[in-house]
Design a protein around this motif. Structure first.
Motif, short mmCIF file in Angstrom:
data_model
loop_
_atom_site.label_atom_id
_atom_site.label_comp_id
_atom_site.label_asym_id
_atom_site.label_seq_id
_atom_site.Cartn_x
_atom_site.Cartn_y
_atom_site.Cartn_z
N LEU A 1 10.97 17.66 -21.90
CA LEU A 1 9.79 17.47 -21.06
C LEU A 1 8.99 18.77 -20.99
O LEU A 1 9.48 19.84 -21.32
CB LEU A 1 10.20 17.05 -19.65
CG LEU A 1 10.97 15.74 -19.50
CD1 LEU A 1 11.25 15.49 -18.03
CD2 LEU A 1 10.20 14.57 -20.09
N ASP A 2 7.78 18.65 -20.54
CA ASP A 2 6.99 19.83 -20.16
C ASP A 2 7.13 20.02 -18.66
O ASP A 2 7.35 19.05 -17.92
CB ASP A 2 5.52 19.62 -20.52
CG ASP A 2 5.30 19.66 -22.02
OD1 ASP A 2 5.98 20.46 -22.69
OD2 ASP A 2 4.46 18.89 -22.53
N PRO A 3 6.97 21.25 -18.17
CA PRO A 3 7.06 21.47 -16.73
C PRO A 3 6.12 20.57 -15.93
O PRO A 3 6.47 20.13 -14.83
CB PRO A 3 6.70 22.94 -16.58
CG PRO A 3 7.11 23.56 -17.86
CD PRO A 3 6.83 22.51 -18.91
N VAL A 4 4.97 20.26 -16.50
CA VAL A 4 4.00 19.42 -15.78
C VAL A 4 4.54 18.00 -15.58
O VAL A 4 4.15 17.30 -14.63
CB VAL A 4 2.65 19.41 -16.53
CG1 VAL A 4 2.76 18.63 -17.83
CG2 VAL A 4 1.55 18.84 -15.66
N SER B 1 12.07 21.64 -11.86
CA SER B 1 12.93 20.54 -11.38
C SER B 1 13.39 20.74 -9.94
O SER B 1 13.93 19.81 -9.33
CB SER B 1 14.16 20.41 -12.29
OG SER B 1 15.05 21.49 -12.09
N TYR B 2 13.21 21.94 -9.38
CA TYR B 2 13.71 22.20 -8.03
C TYR B 2 13.19 21.17 -7.02
O TYR B 2 13.94 20.63 -6.21
CB TYR B 2 13.29 23.60 -7.56
CG TYR B 2 13.91 24.76 -8.30
CD1 TYR B 2 14.84 24.57 -9.31
CD2 TYR B 2 13.57 26.06 -7.96
CE1 TYR B 2 15.40 25.64 -9.98
CE2 TYR B 2 14.13 27.15 -8.63
CZ TYR B 2 15.04 26.93 -9.65
OH TYR B 2 15.58 28.00 -10.29
N LYS B 3 11.89 20.95 -7.07
CA LYS B 3 11.26 20.11 -6.04
C LYS B 3 11.72 18.66 -6.13
O LYS B 3 12.01 18.01 -5.11
CB LYS B 3 9.74 20.18 -6.14
CG LYS B 3 9.02 19.51 -4.99
CD LYS B 3 7.53 19.83 -5.00
CE LYS B 3 6.83 19.26 -3.79
NZ LYS B 3 5.39 19.61 -3.76
N ILE B 4 11.82 18.15 -7.36
CA ILE B 4 12.21 16.75 -7.50
C ILE B 4 13.68 16.54 -7.13
O ILE B 4 14.04 15.53 -6.53
CB ILE B 4 11.92 16.24 -8.93
CG1 ILE B 4 12.12 14.71 -9.01
CG2 ILE B 4 12.77 16.93 -9.98
CD1 ILE B 4 11.62 14.11 -10.29
#
Length: 304
Positions: A53-56, A109-112
């Motif tokens: 994936l891309d960070p976005v 990925s921290y927030k998700i």
């Protein structure tokens, strides 16, 4: 933990809505365990390779309107307004190969994983999340996770060990072979690009054998060698031929031949009911040995 204990602990964490990190060698059953969890709880399984994936994709796509600015979630993720999949009660997202992903993806990925949010939008309440990764250094790219991410996950180490659930994945023949030769459950490859025995490759072998029942023994050896190695394939096919002979003895002769008695005891030990039904067919001192073994098997199978 072995497969069944890891399954139970995974379920306990997911009930509390705590994301799970499964750790283990390549092919040890991490993805298979996640699929079993999804199947058991009627969840739609979403397999995501975090490094692809891309960070976005994780943080959300910038969305600028006339008087506002926000982030749109990647459509792969079920958000709070997403309808449930037909016949399912929710979703299980597996972020696989997490410790081979670039650092920027891990940060995104921290927030998700902790807040269950992408931008300002929340994940559906019926979403549960898991991650999977190899031990550091295995697979060539596996590294350590950032400390902030480690503290956002529960951690389970999966070891390659036979459990009752794995019989449904591997089939009876392969399961009984691995029970007799547990060193073939997992063997790390010694040469690059060479097939090796692991729960994943044995599961592939089971599918292969079911799809090609008409093949000769040599053809089966050739096919299995490309999945689990030449050594494991030959050892397995030799084992199955011995089993065929043992079954023929059980279904045929009235008295068990003395030179096959030990092999028959080992074979029947997997089925105490069949063992007791055939106990009197052992002769001389082998009857006493078989009876002692059967009593030990029945005692071990009796819950306290």
């Amino acid at each position: 933990m072995n497969f069944d204990k890891a399954f139970e602990q995974t379920v306990a964490y997911l009930k509390a809505d705590i994301p799970v990190a499964l750790w283990g060698s390549p092919g040890c059953g991490k993805s298979a365990l996640a699929l079993k969890v999804a199947e058991a709880f009627e969840l739609e399984f979403i397999d995501i390779r975090l490094g692809q994936l891309d960070p976005v994709d994780l943080a959300g796509y910038p969305d600028k309107k006339e008087d506002s600015f926000g982030y749109l979630p990647y459509e792969e993720f079920p958000m709070e307004d997403t309808p449930l999949p037909p016949g399912k009660k929710g979703w299980l997202i597996m972020f696989d190969e997490i410790n081979t992903a670039p650092r920027q993806n891990l940060n995104a990925s921290y927030k998700i994983l902790l807040d269950r949010k992408i931008g300002r939008k929340r994940l559906h309440p019926n979403v549960r999340m898991m991650t999977g990764g190899n031990f550091i250094g295995e697979g060539g790219l596996a590294g350590a996770l950032p400390t902030p991410l480690v503290s956002r996950l529960s951690h389970i180490t999966l070891i390659p060990e036979l459990t009752p659930t794995l019989r449904t994945i591997l089939g009876n023949e392969i399961y009984e072979f691995l029970e007799a030769f547990p060193n073939y459950i997992y063997m790390a490859p010694k040469v690059p690009n060479e097939p090796y025995p692991a729960l994943r490759t044995w599961a592939m072998a089971h599918k292969y054998l079911n799809a090609n029942p008409q093949q000769t023994e040599m053809e089966k050896v050739t096919g299995l060698a490309g999945l689990v190695s030449q050594d494991a394939a030959l050892r397995f096919m030799t084992f199955t031929q011995v089993h065929i002979q043992l079954i023929q003895h059980i279904n045929g002769v009235e008295d068990f031949p003395l030179d096959m008695s030990q092999s028959l005891i080992d074979f029947l030990s997997h089925n105490p009911v069949q063992f007791r039904a055939n106990l009197n067919r052992f002769k001389d001192e082998w009857f006493t040995i078989a009876k002692t073994k059967l009593e030990a098997v029945e005692t071990a199978a009796t819950p306290f």
